[in-house]
Design an enzyme around this catalytic site. Structure first.
Site, PDB file in Angstrom:
ATOM      1  N   ASP A 250       0.824  -1.218   0.000  1.00 20.33           N
ATOM      2  CA  ASP A 250       0.000   0.000   0.000  1.00 20.33           C
ATOM      3  C   ASP A 250       0.849   1.256   0.000  1.00 20.33           C
ATOM      4  OD1 ASP A 250      -1.849  -2.209   0.962  1.00 20.33           O
ATOM      5  OD2 ASP A 250      -3.189  -0.510   0.568  1.00 20.33           O
ATOM      6  N   ASN A 260       2.085  -3.113   4.056  1.00 18.45           N
ATOM      7  CA  ASN A 260       1.096  -3.949   3.356  1.00 18.45           C
ATOM      8  C   ASN A 260       0.148  -4.546   4.398  1.00 18.45           C
ATOM      9  OD1 ASN A 260       0.024  -5.175   0.955  1.00 18.45           O
ATOM     10  ND2 ASN A 260       0.848  -7.110   1.689  1.00 18.45           N
TER      11      ASN A 260
HETATM   12  O1  MRU Z   1      -7.285  -3.313   3.098  1.00 18.99           O
HETATM   13  P1  MRU Z   1      -7.126  -3.689   1.670  1.00 18.99           P
HETATM   14  O2  MRU Z   1      -7.935  -4.880   1.261  1.00 18.99           O
HETATM   15  O3  MRU Z   1      -7.350  -2.496   0.746  1.00 18.99           O
HETATM   16  O4  MRU Z   1      -5.608  -4.086   1.549  1.00 18.99           O
HETATM   17  C1  MRU Z   1      -5.088  -4.500   0.323  1.00 18.99           C
HETATM   18  C2  MRU Z   1      -3.664  -4.869   0.419  1.00 18.99           C
HETATM   19  O5  MRU Z   1      -3.074  -4.808   1.476  1.00 18.99           O
HETATM   20  C3  MRU Z   1      -2.965  -5.215  -0.831  1.00 18.99           C
HETATM   21  O6  MRU Z   1      -1.963  -6.128  -0.567  1.00 18.99           O
HETATM   22  C4  MRU Z   1      -2.342  -3.943  -1.407  1.00 18.99           C
HETATM   23  O7  MRU Z   1      -3.316  -2.951  -1.632  1.00 18.99           O
HETATM   24  C5  MRU Z   1      -1.575  -4.157  -2.647  1.00 18.99           C
HETATM   25  S1  MRU Z   1      -2.471  -5.030  -3.853  1.00 18.99           S
HETATM   26  C6  MRU Z   1      -2.691  -4.429  -5.229  1.00 18.99           C
END
Ligand code: MRU
Length: 382
Positions: A250, A260
């Site tokens: 992220d 992440n």
């Molecule tokens: O909370 P989320 O479901 O939005 O978290 C998503 C993740 O942690 C993914 O691993 C991250 O966004 C990268 S994926 C394209």
């Protein structure tokens, strides 16, 4: 370009992406309802998109970024401004509202900043032309995301051997992006190349994106997999059943520290202990060079109900105190490589990530110039 991982809408029989623009609305697959129900809803206001991002109708850093970009188009349409200066002021207000929706995923503020920059640099002489220019930019962000994922898929697949057992965290696939995926895009690229890979899909608690979304994607794609409880990962690694650990991110700090989905850190540490390579698959839009290291990355905290309830059913005593950080930071020393659309970055990440980010910025600038110089470039929004 090979097989695409788009979903077919049963109502229209049309293939759809996780995020797209239609009839002056931001269209989103409601990911909270999967795997049971497949629904695509339209969102017509900035506030509605911000709420959809916050409540995780749409989630995954690149998908959130694209939704935020299209929400900036909505802001331009709903603005009562009669001149471009007034419109720019409304866009700045919309950006603040959107960026607040989810603080860790930098793709959101990256995309809204890029939209604002396009509006400011575009020097459009009228509100209508500025609206058109913004829709072009949001479309470009969405298209680039798909192309970026394809490139990362190829770079990543080159690191994976035929027959590999891969451990994947959270959901990083077509649902987490505009299409195809980041870490899961590497899995799809391996499959397209005929590599026989098998994926250990972890849940992970509390939102179960792996169990609900990654398992759903991989089953539809026909890729061999097993769903595992989060607590099984260490056992699998110690007993030689994992050849590589794959995840997205992220936000990545300038030194390569990766924020992440919560639980990533634990996987990376156990992988290193067992000499298993760890790959973060990350578009350069997720790299935040403004932050020196992972300690500076804001970590989103979410509601206690995500931990105490599953699908509305209580699994903990009423009133129990809860701490629910949605992400953790994996220090860069645990990463073997960071796969970007500009190539595979190896340590020292402070150098390789800066190079990748610079290459991407040159490419984006050049593509924007080409769009503007093309006949009809920057037309009136639909
Ligand atoms: O909370 P989320 O479901 O939005 O978290 C998503 C993740 O942690 C993914 O691993 C991250 O966004 C990268 S994926 C394209």
């Amino acid at each position: 370009m090979g097989r695409r991982f788009l979903w077919v809408d049963a109502m229209t029989n049309q293939s759809v992406r996780a995020v797209f623009w239609e009839n002056r609305q931001v269209m989103l697959i409601d990911q909270r309802l999967l795997p049971g129900t497949f629904v695509v809803n339209g969102y017509a206001t900035v506030a509605a998109v911000a709420e959809a991002i916050q409540t995780m109708v749409v989630r995954g850093a690149p998908a959130i970024g694209a939704a935020g970009a299209y929400a900036m188009v909505l802001a331009a349409h709903s603005s009562p401004a009669h001149d471009t200066a007034g419109l720019l002021a409304d866009l700045r207000r919309a950006k603040v509202l959107l960026d607040d929706a989810r603080p860790t995923a930098v793709n959101l503020s990256w995309a809204t900043a890029r939209m604002l920059d396009a509006a400011e640099q575009g020097a459009a002489p009228s509100v209508a032309l500025l609206q058109g220019l913004l829709l072009d930019e949001a479309d470009a962000i969405a298209e680039e995301d798909v192309a970026t994922n394809r490139r990362m898929g190829l770079y990543g697949a080159a690191l994976i051997a035929d027959g590999a057992n891969l451990l994947h965290h959270c959901n990083t696939g077509a649902l987490a992006t505009v299409d195809f995926g980041t870490a899961l895009g590497v899995v799809y690229a391996c499959a397209e190349q005929g590599k026989r890979v098998h994926v250990w899909v972890d849940e992970p608690r509390p939102r179960l994106q792996g169990a609900r979304l990654t398992a759903w994607e991989l089953l539809r794609a026909g890729i061999p997999m097993h769903l595992i409880a989060d607590n099984s990962a260490g056992h699998l690694m110690r007993t030689g059943q994992v050849d590589a650990v794959l995840f997205g991110a992220d936000r990545v700090a300038a030194n390569g520290d990766v924020a992440n989905k919560i639980g990533t850190y634990k996987l990376a540490v156990v992988a290193c202990e067992n000499r298993i390579p760890v790959y973060a698959v990350v578009p350069t839009s997720t790299v935040d060079l403004a932050l020196a290291d992972g300690d500076q990355i804001p970590i989103e905290e979410r509601s206690s109900e995500e931990v105490t309830h599953i699908d509305g059913v209580a699994i903990a005593p009423d009133g129990v105190p809860v701490y629910n950080p949605a992400f953790d930071v994996t220090p860069h020393r645990y990463l073997t490589a960071i796969v970007t659309e500009e190539g595979v970055c190896y340590p020292p990440f402070a150098v390789s990530l800066r190079r990748a980010k610079a290459a991407a910025e040159v490419r984006i600038g050049e593509q924007r110039r080409q769009r503007r110089d093309a006949p009809g470039g920057g037309g009136v929004a639909q």
